[in-house]
Write a protein that holds these residues in place. Structure first.
Motif, PDB file in Angstrom:
ATOM      1  N   ARG A 195       0.833  -1.218   0.000  1.00  0.00           N
ATOM      2  CA  ARG A 195       0.000   0.000   0.000  1.00  0.00           C
ATOM      3  C   ARG A 195       0.859   1.256   0.000  1.00  0.00           C
ATOM      4  O   ARG A 195       0.580   2.213  -0.720  1.00  0.00           O
ATOM      5  CB  ARG A 195      -0.886   0.006   1.235  1.00  0.00           C
ATOM      6  N   GLN A 196       1.910   1.270   0.807  1.00  0.00           N
ATOM      7  CA  GLN A 196       2.789   2.435   0.888  1.00  0.00           C
ATOM      8  C   GLN A 196       3.462   2.735  -0.445  1.00  0.00           C
ATOM      9  O   GLN A 196       3.743   3.888  -0.763  1.00  0.00           O
ATOM     10  CB  GLN A 196       3.868   2.220   1.949  1.00  0.00           C
ATOM     11  N   HIS A 197       3.750   1.689  -1.211  1.00  0.00           N
ATOM     12  CA  HIS A 197       4.460   1.856  -2.473  1.00  0.00           C
ATOM     13  C   HIS A 197       3.531   1.875  -3.685  1.00  0.00           C
ATOM     14  O   HIS A 197       3.992   1.949  -4.827  1.00  0.00           O
ATOM     15  CB  HIS A 197       5.527   0.766  -2.621  1.00  0.00           C
ATOM     16  N   GLY A 198       2.231   1.803  -3.431  1.00  0.00           N
ATOM     17  CA  GLY A 198       1.262   1.910  -4.512  1.00  0.00           C
ATOM     18  C   GLY A 198       1.283   0.753  -5.492  1.00  0.00           C
ATOM     19  O   GLY A 198       1.070   0.955  -6.686  1.00  0.00           O
ATOM     20  N   TRP A 217       3.720  -6.773  -2.869  1.00  0.00           N
ATOM     21  CA  TRP A 217       4.982  -6.251  -2.337  1.00  0.00           C
ATOM     22  C   TRP A 217       6.189  -6.740  -3.132  1.00  0.00           C
ATOM     23  O   TRP A 217       7.211  -6.071  -3.178  1.00  0.00           O
ATOM     24  CB  TRP A 217       5.138  -6.613  -0.858  1.00  0.00           C
ATOM     25  N   ARG A 218       6.069  -7.884  -3.829  1.00  0.00           N
ATOM     26  CA  ARG A 218       7.197  -8.439  -4.587  1.00  0.00           C
ATOM     27  C   ARG A 218       7.548  -7.615  -5.822  1.00  0.00           C
ATOM     28  O   ARG A 218       8.575  -7.859  -6.447  1.00  0.00           O
ATOM     29  CB  ARG A 218       6.892  -9.885  -4.981  1.00  0.00           C
ATOM     30  N   GLU A 219       6.691  -6.631  -6.141  1.00  0.00           N
ATOM     31  CA  GLU A 219       7.022  -5.731  -7.248  1.00  0.00           C
ATOM     32  C   GLU A 219       8.140  -4.765  -6.854  1.00  0.00           C
ATOM     33  O   GLU A 219       8.807  -4.205  -7.719  1.00  0.00           O
ATOM     34  CB  GLU A 219       5.783  -4.941  -7.676  1.00  0.00           C
ATOM     35  N   ARG A 220       8.339  -4.559  -5.563  1.00  0.00           N
ATOM     36  CA  ARG A 220       9.358  -3.626  -5.068  1.00  0.00           C
ATOM     37  C   ARG A 220      10.484  -4.288  -4.296  1.00  0.00           C
ATOM     38  O   ARG A 220      11.529  -3.688  -4.082  1.00  0.00           O
ATOM     39  CB  ARG A 220       8.722  -2.590  -4.153  1.00  0.00           C
ATOM     40  N   ALA A 221      10.260  -5.521  -3.828  1.00  0.00           N
ATOM     41  CA  ALA A 221      11.266  -6.193  -3.009  1.00  0.00           C
ATOM     42  C   ALA A 221      11.298  -7.682  -3.333  1.00  0.00           C
ATOM     43  O   ALA A 221      10.331  -8.235  -3.857  1.00  0.00           O
ATOM     44  CB  ALA A 221      10.955  -5.993  -1.528  1.00  0.00           C
TER      45      ALA A 221
END
Length: 66
Positions: free
Chosen positions: A43-46, A50-54
């Protein structure tokens, strides 16, 4: 209920680089804390997942702050 910090990292050439962390103030167990942190991080990263960013999500431990 314990407090957990979940660290998110991106692996580059096999080396993890922290891209963010999420503190979960109250969770019954580490599994619930991890799930809550994954949702909050996304949510924080839109992003939807979450695996799209980490690449990694790791629990620092109950009571860990800092």
């Amino acid at each position: 209920m314990a407090t957990y910090r979940v660290n998110f990292a991106k692996q580059i050439l096999g080396v993890p680089f922290t891209v963010g962390s999420v503190d979960i103030a109250r969770a019954r167990d580490p599994v619930r804390a991890l799930r809550a942190a994954e949702l909050r991080f996304a949510r924080q990263h839109g992003v939807e997942d979450w695996r799209e960013r980490a690449d990694l999500a790791e629990i620092a431990g109950p009571g860990s702050q800092g």
